[in-house]
Scaffold this motif. Structure first.
Motif, mmCIF file in Angstrom:
data_model
loop_
_atom_site.group_PDB
_atom_site.id
_atom_site.type_symbol
_atom_site.label_atom_id
_atom_site.label_comp_id
_atom_site.label_asym_id
_atom_site.label_seq_id
_atom_site.Cartn_x
_atom_site.Cartn_y
_atom_site.Cartn_z
ATOM 1 N N ALA A 1 0.473 -1.122 0.067
ATOM 2 C CA ALA A 1 -0.004 -0.082 -0.091
ATOM 3 C C ALA A 1 0.844 1.321 -0.151
ATOM 4 O O ALA A 1 0.523 2.165 -0.567
ATOM 5 N N ILE A 2 1.907 1.042 0.682
ATOM 6 C CA ILE A 2 2.834 2.334 0.793
ATOM 7 C C ILE A 2 3.334 2.647 -0.477
ATOM 8 O O ILE A 2 3.508 3.727 -0.919
ATOM 9 N N VAL A 3 3.844 1.500 -1.404
ATOM 10 C CA VAL A 3 4.651 1.835 -2.597
ATOM 11 C C VAL A 3 3.530 2.304 -3.656
ATOM 12 O O VAL A 3 3.647 3.216 -4.458
ATOM 13 N N ILE A 4 2.067 1.565 -3.490
ATOM 14 C CA ILE A 4 1.106 2.075 -4.604
ATOM 15 C C ILE A 4 0.928 3.337 -4.384
ATOM 16 O O ILE A 4 0.734 4.198 -5.341
ATOM 17 N N ALA A 5 0.466 3.891 -3.034
ATOM 18 C CA ALA A 5 0.247 5.400 -3.004
ATOM 19 C C ALA A 5 1.155 6.206 -2.940
ATOM 20 O O ALA A 5 1.243 7.141 -3.463
ATOM 21 N N GLY A 6 2.484 5.626 -2.508
ATOM 22 C CA GLY A 6 3.607 6.635 -2.508
ATOM 23 C C GLY A 6 4.166 6.866 -3.916
ATOM 24 O O GLY A 6 4.619 8.095 -4.183
ATOM 25 N N MET A 7 3.903 6.147 -4.905
ATOM 26 C CA MET A 7 4.237 6.385 -6.025
ATOM 27 C C MET A 7 3.607 7.515 -6.901
ATOM 28 O O MET A 7 3.860 8.331 -7.854
ATOM 29 N N GLY A 8 2.127 7.581 -6.339
ATOM 30 C CA GLY A 8 1.377 8.662 -6.781
ATOM 31 C C GLY A 8 2.094 9.901 -6.354
ATOM 32 O O GLY A 8 1.886 10.889 -7.193
ATOM 33 N N PHE A 9 2.401 9.829 -4.918
ATOM 34 C CA PHE A 9 3.287 11.309 -4.667
ATOM 35 C C PHE A 9 4.461 11.414 -5.096
ATOM 36 O O PHE A 9 4.773 12.557 -5.442
ATOM 37 N N PHE A 10 5.214 10.341 -5.469
ATOM 38 C CA PHE A 10 6.320 10.516 -6.055
ATOM 39 C C PHE A 10 5.998 11.353 -7.400
ATOM 40 O O PHE A 10 6.738 12.218 -7.962
ATOM 41 N N THR A 11 5.018 10.823 -8.232
ATOM 42 C CA THR A 11 4.770 11.546 -9.390
ATOM 43 C C THR A 11 4.152 12.944 -9.163
ATOM 44 O O THR A 11 4.669 13.857 -10.105
ATOM 45 N N ARG B 1 -3.160 -0.247 -8.169
ATOM 46 C CA ARG B 1 -4.168 0.548 -7.898
ATOM 47 C C ARG B 1 -5.706 -0.103 -7.984
ATOM 48 O O ARG B 1 -6.394 -0.100 -6.894
ATOM 49 N N MET B 2 -5.661 -0.554 -9.282
ATOM 50 C CA MET B 2 -7.040 -1.076 -9.680
ATOM 51 C C MET B 2 -7.466 -2.488 -8.925
ATOM 52 O O MET B 2 -8.469 -2.815 -8.668
ATOM 53 N N LYS B 3 -6.349 -3.108 -8.470
ATOM 54 C CA LYS B 3 -6.386 -4.398 -7.844
ATOM 55 C C LYS B 3 -6.553 -4.181 -6.298
ATOM 56 O O LYS B 3 -7.095 -5.175 -5.653
ATOM 57 N N MET B 4 -6.220 -3.229 -5.789
ATOM 58 C CA MET B 4 -6.531 -2.984 -4.302
ATOM 59 C C MET B 4 -8.034 -2.892 -3.945
ATOM 60 O O MET B 4 -8.978 -2.424 -4.673
ATOM 61 N N PRO B 5 -8.328 -3.630 -2.806
ATOM 62 C CA PRO B 5 -9.824 -3.569 -2.455
ATOM 63 C C PRO B 5 -10.104 -2.061 -1.639
ATOM 64 O O PRO B 5 -9.157 -1.553 -1.270
ATOM 65 N N GLU B 6 -11.601 -2.096 -1.890
ATOM 66 C CA GLU B 6 -12.004 -0.638 -1.153
ATOM 67 C C GLU B 6 -11.389 -1.003 0.456
ATOM 68 O O GLU B 6 -11.438 -2.095 1.012
ATOM 69 N N THR B 7 -10.962 0.283 1.119
ATOM 70 C CA THR B 7 -10.907 0.262 2.523
ATOM 71 C C THR B 7 -12.008 -0.133 3.416
ATOM 72 O O THR B 7 -13.202 -0.038 3.071
ATOM 73 N N ALA B 8 -11.444 -1.132 4.386
ATOM 74 C CA ALA B 8 -12.522 -1.734 5.334
ATOM 75 C C ALA B 8 -13.397 -0.578 5.948
ATOM 76 O O ALA B 8 -14.733 -0.822 6.194
ATOM 77 N N ARG B 9 -12.867 0.445 6.373
ATOM 78 C CA ARG B 9 -13.614 1.593 7.056
ATOM 79 C C ARG B 9 -14.720 2.257 6.261
ATOM 80 O O ARG B 9 -15.719 2.716 6.472
ATOM 81 N N TYR B 10 -14.351 2.487 4.855
ATOM 82 C CA TYR B 10 -15.323 3.071 4.193
ATOM 83 C C TYR B 10 -16.351 2.268 3.720
ATOM 84 O O TYR B 10 -17.562 2.307 3.899
ATOM 85 N N THR B 11 -15.884 0.651 3.677
ATOM 86 C CA THR B 11 -16.988 -0.151 3.194
ATOM 87 C C THR B 11 -18.065 -0.436 4.458
ATOM 88 O O THR B 11 -19.338 -0.491 4.211
#
Length: 535
Positions: free
Chosen positions: A24-34, A233-243
């Motif tokens: 999750a850190i890498v997936i979200a972090g690469m967005g911030f890298f960009t 990103r598309m393979k990540m499940p929705e967060t449990a807290r949102y669901t």
């Protein structure tokens, strides 16, 4: 006493650090890298754009972007970012974090490539096209802020949540330095190919036609890291807290997290049914104002004043370095040589000040807490900016430039080991799940409003008024000095408003946001019905 958590949320809070955390850190972090790459690389190429499109043949000075064009090119992406933070922050609470997440990434990829392909019959046409695509690039970048922060906070356990969110944000540092490295490689490559004596004999006019490719390559490179993470990103499940808490489907949340945590989670049907029947207050309600009004004001004001200082420093490093004499005057360098030296200077500052600051936050935020780090950061930034501004003429004297750069790097260190990190982390922790992405987006948009003021304000406050004494487009010493005093004042305001922001260290998200207490009060009052106000 707060009510018991849903089992799936308890499981997330106490989960040991596992592979999915790092994924999750890498997936979200690469967005911030960009994000960082896209936002800050423009500062590397603005002088090159001026030489290519605004040089007047026969002139004794190199071309430079007019102040209004420079302000637009530097600031338009920030305007888009502000709009994107508000829109995608709201969308993340309405549609879900995951569904909005893919939209931001594709928008960034498309507009990153389009920015490098900017076209036009003349200079104004190229600049107008570039500004158009950079606005929408910023719109996508803006969406990444609330979504990445919220997703990481809702995936993390409560013991190391701060470090995980900080690690995502720390990828900005790598994006920043990668921009410098790419610019170094591109400029060095073109310099090697176009090093003819004719260009060396007349540095002012030495802008090879191929220089037009250099800035385009630098801008388009930002699409690559974003593309690399789209599938993940598309393979990540929705967060449990949102669901569970927003979509009110605790059974689905338990099923999703059973796969992620690799453990069996069976939700209590009675507790899940109670959750589904509960009404909740909205953003525009007296209850929200009573519970979180001061918190939202605190996060907004702190981020606003922080970004005035942070983006002023980042976007106009090249001007500051030129004003204090670290970079040679433009008329003594060829276009590609100037690009190379600007990129080298910014890469050094990022390596020595920016990146270490981010990772100090990662190391210490769950030990000393968000509040202490933010206070310390604002205080130390004030100290170093006054240390630069008060004896400014000492630092600009020949032989003292190294001292200035060291002090300047420390302001970046304490921005990142301080409010630049904590203002991103805290809004993802202290607001209810159903409003978390929205409130983070509002806080982040306040920051970008400060960044816009910093970008436009610094440009005009520090713009040279005596072309005979300095290169066109470079700030005067008086303007730089006064700007440092203003930025120090902004940090003092941030220090004061930090006291409105609660500490979330060591608490679950429901404890930090007061959601458990909110549920208890509703039950004890005998009403399960608080008026719902749509967001």
């Amino acid at each position: 006493m707060a009510r018991d958590q849903l089992q799936v949320l308890n499981a997330l809070d106490v989960a040991k650090t596992q592979w999915y955390h790092f994924t999750a850190i890498v997936i979200a972090g690469m967005g911030f890298f960009t994000d960082a790459y896209d936002l800050f690389t423009i500062s590397l190429v603005t002088k090159l754009l001026g030489r290519i499109y605004y040089y007047k043949p026969g002139s004794s000075t190199p071309g430079s972007l007019p102040p209004n064009v420079s302000a637009a090119v530097n600031g338009v992406a920030l305007c888009g970012t502000l709009a994107g933070q508000l829109f995608f922050g709201w969308l993340g609470d309405k549609l879900g974090r995951k569904r909005a997440y893919g939209m931001t990434l594709m928008l960034m990829v498309i507009c990153c490539i389009a920015s490098g392909l900017s076209f036009g019959h003349n200079a104004k046409g190229v600049m107008a096209t570039l500004c158009f695509f950079r606005f929408w690039l910023g719109f996508g970048v803006g969406g990444d802020y609330p979504l990445s922060a919220t997703i990481m906070s809702e995936y993390a356990n409560k013991k190391t949540r701060g470090a995980f969110i900080a690690a995502v944000f720390a990828m900005q540092g790598f994006g920043n330095i990668t921009g410098g490295i790419v610019a170094l490689i591109v400029s060095a490559g073109f310099k090697a190919k176009y090093n003819a004596p004719a260009y060396e004999d007349n540095p002012v006019a030495s802008t090879p036609p191929a220089s037009d490719y250099a800035w385009r390559i630098i801008l388009m490179f930002g699409a690559i890291p974003a593309l690399m993470t789209y599938y993940s990103r598309m393979k990540m499940p929705e967060t449990a807290r949102y669901t569970a808490l927003v979509a009110k489907n605790a059974k689905q949340a338990a099923a999703d997290m059973t796969t992620v945590l690799q453990m069996d989670i069976e939700e209590d049907p009675a507790k899940a049914a109670e959750l589904s029947s509960r009404d909740q207050f909205g953003l525009f309600s007296k209850e929200f104002l009573h519970r979180h009004g001061l918190h939202l004001m605190g996060t907004c004001v702190c981020w606003f004043v922080l970004d005035i200082a942070f983006y002023s420093q980042n976007l106009f490093q090249k001007d500051i370095f030129s004003a204090v004499g670290w970079l040679p005057k433009a008329k003594t360098m060829s276009a590609l040589e100037e690009l190379f030296k600007i990129a080298r200077a910014q890469a050094i500052v990022a390596l020595c000040g920016t990146i270490p600051g981010y990772w100090f936050t990662v190391a210490f935020i769950d030990i000393v807490g968000r509040f202490a780090i933010q206070l310390m950061g604002f205080f130390m930034m004030t100290v170093f900016m006054l240390g630069l501004g008060i004896p400014y003429h000492h630092w600009t004297t020949k032989g003292n430039h190294v001292g200035f750069i060291v002090m300047y790097a420390f302001t970046f260190f304490f921005a990142n080991f301080g409010p630049n990190s904590t203002t991103f982390i805290v809004p993802a922790e202290i607001f209810p799940a159903r409003l978390r992405s929205t409130c983070h987006g509002i806080s982040a948009a306040s920051g970008k409003a400060g960044a816009i003021i910093g970008a436009f304000g610094f440009l005009y406050a520090a713009q040279s008024t005596d072309p005979a004494k300095t290169d066109p487009g470079y700030p005067t010493g008086i303007g730089i000095r006064n700007s440092l005093f203003v930025l120090a004042g902004c940090n003092v305001i941030g220090f004061i408003f930090t006291f409105f922001v609660p500490e979330a260290n060591g608490k679950s998200l429901e404890e930090a946001s007061g959601e458990n207490e909110e549920e208890e009060e509703m039950t004890e009052s005998g009403t399960g019905n608080t008026r719902t106000v749509p967001v």
